[in-house]
Design a protein around this motif. Structure first.
Motif, PDB file in Angstrom:
ATOM      1  N   VAL A 103     -44.595   1.149 -40.445  1.00 55.89           N
ATOM      2  CA  VAL A 103     -45.403   2.153 -41.042  1.00 55.89           C
ATOM      3  C   VAL A 103     -45.166   3.256 -40.187  1.00 55.89           C
ATOM      4  CG1 VAL A 103     -47.591   3.354 -41.571  1.00 55.89           C
ATOM      5  CG2 VAL A 103     -46.833   1.023 -42.575  1.00 55.89           C
ATOM      6  N   ARG A 104     -45.234   3.214 -38.851  1.00 51.76           N
ATOM      7  CA  ARG A 104     -45.264   4.298 -37.960  1.00 51.76           C
ATOM      8  C   ARG A 104     -43.800   4.945 -37.807  1.00 51.76           C
ATOM      9  NH1 ARG A 104     -49.216   5.015 -34.414  1.00 51.76           N
ATOM     10  NH2 ARG A 104     -50.859   3.358 -34.289  1.00 51.76           N
ATOM     11  N   GLN A 136     -43.152   6.932 -40.876  1.00 51.04           N
ATOM     12  CA  GLN A 136     -43.730   8.126 -41.021  1.00 51.04           C
ATOM     13  C   GLN A 136     -42.937   9.242 -40.301  1.00 51.04           C
ATOM     14  OE1 GLN A 136     -47.755   6.807 -39.513  1.00 51.04           O
ATOM     15  NE2 GLN A 136     -48.606   7.135 -41.502  1.00 51.04           N
ATOM     16  N   LYS A 137     -42.339   8.704 -39.254  1.00 52.61           N
ATOM     17  CA  LYS A 137     -41.555   9.999 -38.499  1.00 52.61           C
ATOM     18  C   LYS A 137     -40.415  10.497 -39.571  1.00 52.61           C
ATOM     19  CE  LYS A 137     -42.283   7.619 -34.118  1.00 52.61           C
ATOM     20  NZ  LYS A 137     -41.486   6.823 -33.047  1.00 52.61           N
ATOM     21  N   LYS A 182     -41.159  11.262 -42.531  1.00 50.72           N
ATOM     22  CA  LYS A 182     -41.558  12.327 -43.522  1.00 50.72           C
ATOM     23  C   LYS A 182     -41.362  11.782 -44.658  1.00 50.72           C
ATOM     24  CE  LYS A 182     -43.112  14.663 -39.962  1.00 50.72           C
ATOM     25  NZ  LYS A 182     -44.297  14.583 -39.644  1.00 50.72           N
ATOM     26  N   LEU A 201     -52.554   5.690 -42.621  1.00 52.46           N
ATOM     27  CA  LEU A 201     -52.510   6.201 -44.172  1.00 52.46           C
ATOM     28  C   LEU A 201     -53.413   7.324 -44.308  1.00 52.46           C
ATOM     29  CD1 LEU A 201     -52.025   3.037 -46.120  1.00 52.46           C
ATOM     30  CD2 LEU A 201     -50.233   4.275 -44.923  1.00 52.46           C
ATOM     31  N   LYS A 202     -52.945   8.608 -44.608  1.00 53.06           N
ATOM     32  CA  LYS A 202     -53.731   9.481 -45.132  1.00 53.06           C
ATOM     33  C   LYS A 202     -54.770   9.322 -46.338  1.00 53.06           C
ATOM     34  CE  LYS A 202     -50.626  13.098 -43.305  1.00 53.06           C
ATOM     35  NZ  LYS A 202     -49.899  14.237 -43.459  1.00 53.06           N
TER      36      LYS A 202
END
Length: 233
Positions: free
Chosen positions: A99-100, A103-104, A106, A130-131
């Motif tokens: 996940v990390r 996320q990079k 985008k 998670l947002k």
């Protein structure tokens, strides 16, 4: 032990794996084998039936491959990540790592929670990454098969060009390019052959004119170049 998803149910051919490595995937599914393995496999199967390219099971890769390296490379070559957010997955270090990494880039992450599992949020490794405004799909606890509405919603989230269409377009371009190159090669061969024929005809005519002007030249040609003599007769 937590395992992360990698390619599909049956081993793909070498050619198919090569295409996968070149073009990438539409979806990368991350899950924990302990409580999400069956669901993940059924989810991948359902998405593949919809025509998507799905990265699910490392068994598709060769022995000796580093699944971490393969996973990292694939994440960067995948359009969307689908998180099968079971309780075990939310506390998994490998899932957290994926996940990390994703996320990079985008790009979109689509979490699927089970019986409100993401409500644990900040108390899990993955949940707190998670947002709160991220689209979340919901499944009942212990579901083994994705609901039709889940597949429909995942399909709706995918707004990019699908890999199967990209692959078809590229292959058509390659095929067309090869045909053009083959046609050019054939044309060049014909031109070269015509040029050679004309050169031979010109040489023959030149020799014939020389012999008519100097009849004694025949003996010199016959003695030093019999082939040239024969070509004029």
């Amino acid at each position: 032990m937590t395992v992360i998803a990698f390619v599909s149910f049956q081993r793909r051919s070498i050619g198919r794996r090569l295409l996968d490595r070149i073009f990438g995937f539409d979806f990368f599914i991350s899950y924990s084998w302990k409580d999400g393995g069956t669901y993940a496999r059924n989810l991948a199967h359902a998405l593949e039936k919809e025509g998507f390219e799905v990265f699910l099971d490392r068994e598709d890769y060769s022995s000796g491959d580093s699944w971490k390296e393969v996973g990292r490379w694939t994440l960067w070559r995948t359009a969307q990540l689908v998180l099968v957010a079971t309780p075990e997955a939310l506390d998994s270090k490998p899932v957290e790592r994926e996940v990390r990494l994703f996320q990079k880039s985008k790009r979109r992450i689509v979490p699927i929670e089970f019986n409100g599992s993401l409500g644990l949020g900040s108390t899990t490794r993955v949940g707190n990454l998670l947002k709160s405004d991220v689209l979340r799909l919901s499944e009942p606890c212990c579901a083994d098969t994705p609901a039709d509405v889940t597949i429909k919603e995942i399909r709706k989230t995918f707004t990019l060009t699908r890999q199967d269409r990209k692959r078809s377009r590229i292959l058509l371009i390659v095929a067309a390019t090869m045909m053009v190159l083959a046609a050019i090669g054939a044309s060049m061969a014909v031109i070269a052959e015509n040029a050679r024929t004309k050169a031979e005809e010109s040489a023959t005519r030149a020799l014939a004119q020389l012999f008519r002007a100097r009849p004694t030249a025949w003996w010199s040609v016959i003695l030093h170049s019999p082939c040239a003599y024969l070509s004029t007769h």
